[in-house]
Design an enzyme around this catalytic site. Structure first.
Site, PDB file in Angstrom:
ATOM      1  N   ASP A 197      -5.473   8.716  10.349  1.00  0.00           N
ATOM      2  CA  ASP A 197      -4.118   8.257  10.603  1.00  0.00           C
ATOM      3  C   ASP A 197      -3.672   8.629  12.008  1.00  0.00           C
ATOM      4  O   ASP A 197      -3.949   9.728  12.497  1.00  0.00           O
ATOM      5  CB  ASP A 197      -3.133   8.869   9.599  1.00  0.00           C
ATOM      6  CG  ASP A 197      -3.370   8.366   8.190  1.00  0.00           C
ATOM      7  OD1 ASP A 197      -3.886   7.233   8.056  1.00  0.00           O
ATOM      8  OD2 ASP A 197      -3.044   9.086   7.239  1.00  0.00           O
ATOM      9  N   GLU A 204       0.862  -1.184   0.000  1.00  0.00           N
ATOM     10  CA  GLU A 204       0.000   0.000   0.000  1.00  0.00           C
ATOM     11  C   GLU A 204       0.898   1.233   0.000  1.00  0.00           C
ATOM     12  O   GLU A 204       1.700   1.407   0.926  1.00  0.00           O
ATOM     13  CB  GLU A 204      -0.877   0.052   1.256  1.00  0.00           C
ATOM     14  CG  GLU A 204      -1.888  -1.056   1.402  1.00  0.00           C
ATOM     15  CD  GLU A 204      -2.683  -0.894   2.694  1.00  0.00           C
ATOM     16  OE1 GLU A 204      -2.652   0.219   3.278  1.00  0.00           O
ATOM     17  OE2 GLU A 204      -3.315  -1.865   3.129  1.00  0.00           O
TER      18      GLU A 204
END
Length: 265
Positions: A59, A48
């Site tokens: 995040d 990824e």
């Protein structure tokens, strides 16, 4: 190459696939490519590549630190595509992990076309659901790209079914609520979410949990088709004294995690 190829290969070896994440542009564009190639050499099955974005709400602090550094250095979507091209050339399915806004700004049709030209396998879009992806799904399908959406413990069975129907390649099971980051232990919610998801699809189900070591990877590999690791790889680079040390540390971690998904708990 669809990510499903890597999952099928792992299944034939009676193990889970190892999925590794790193944001493009950190510690530099070329440096990220070096790290990702080291991760692949050490056993990562699917890559990824994160598209740096200024408002990464999902995040955790480790990834945010790396993303902010990449943005300060000028990392952009073109750099992401260059990174994908370099890593995909290894023969490893390489997806982009991106919030929707950068793709929307770039242009969904243009992004899908350019990603396919770079050899990208698909895109993971963590902040949109299939209902809101009417601009994305047709153009992604036209380029034969994987479309990976997230399910979570809070998802209803109906929502899981709608989500998996729109997925291609694999399903991303975000098995803890809140932002990304490493965890000290694996909870029951992950296995339960995988079981619920498998009732709705034959696609592989990969778990993003905050895995940071071989024992945790082995535990998740007992019930999931894939183990997704991101923050732990980024932490290797943040703690490194030099880019070369970061490459070495990330490769060593990938090797340990790869042994974990093969060993299982």
């Amino acid at each position: 190459m669809s990510a499903s190829v890597a999952f099928e290969r792992a299944r034939s070896e009676e193990r889970a696939a190892l999925v590794g994440y790193l944001p493009a542009g950190y510690p530099s564009v070329a440096g990220a490519v070096d790290v990702l190639k080291a991760m692949v050499d050490a056993g990562v099955d699917v890559v990824e590549v994160g598209l740096p974005y200024s408002d990464p709400l999902m995040d955790g602090p480790v990834i945010q630190t790396a993303v902010e550094a990449a943005l300060r250095a000028g990392a952009n979507t073109t750099d992401v595509l260059r990174t994908v091209e370099a890593v995909a050339a290894t023969g490893t399915p390489t997806l982009v992990m991106s919030y929707w806004n950068p793709i929307d700004r770039y242009g969904p049709e243009r992004f899908s076309r350019d990603l396919a030209a770079a050899g990208g396998a698909g895109v993971i879009t963590p902040d949109i659901i299939p209902d809101d992806a009417e601009e994305w799904l047709p153009v992604a399908r036209s380029q034969d790209l994987d479309t990976v959406f997230l399910v979570a413990p809070s998802s209803t069975d109906k929502r899981i079914a709608l989500t998996t129907e729109a997925c291609r390649g694999f399903v991303y099971a975000a098995s803890t609520m809140g932002v990304t980051g490493t965890r000290d232990q694996v909870g029951d919610a992950a296995a339960d979410l995988v079981a619920r998801t498998r009732k709705t699809t034959a696609l592989p189900v990969a778990v993003g949990l905050g895995v940071s070591n071989a024992d945790q990877a082995a535990e998740v590999a007992n019930f999931a088709d894939g183990v997704i690791v991101g923050s732990a790889f980024v932490r290797c680079l943040l703690d490194a004294d030099s880019p070369a040390d970061g490459v070495r540390a990330a490769g060593e971690l990938a090797g340990q995690l790869s042994s974990g998904v093969r060993r299982q708990a």
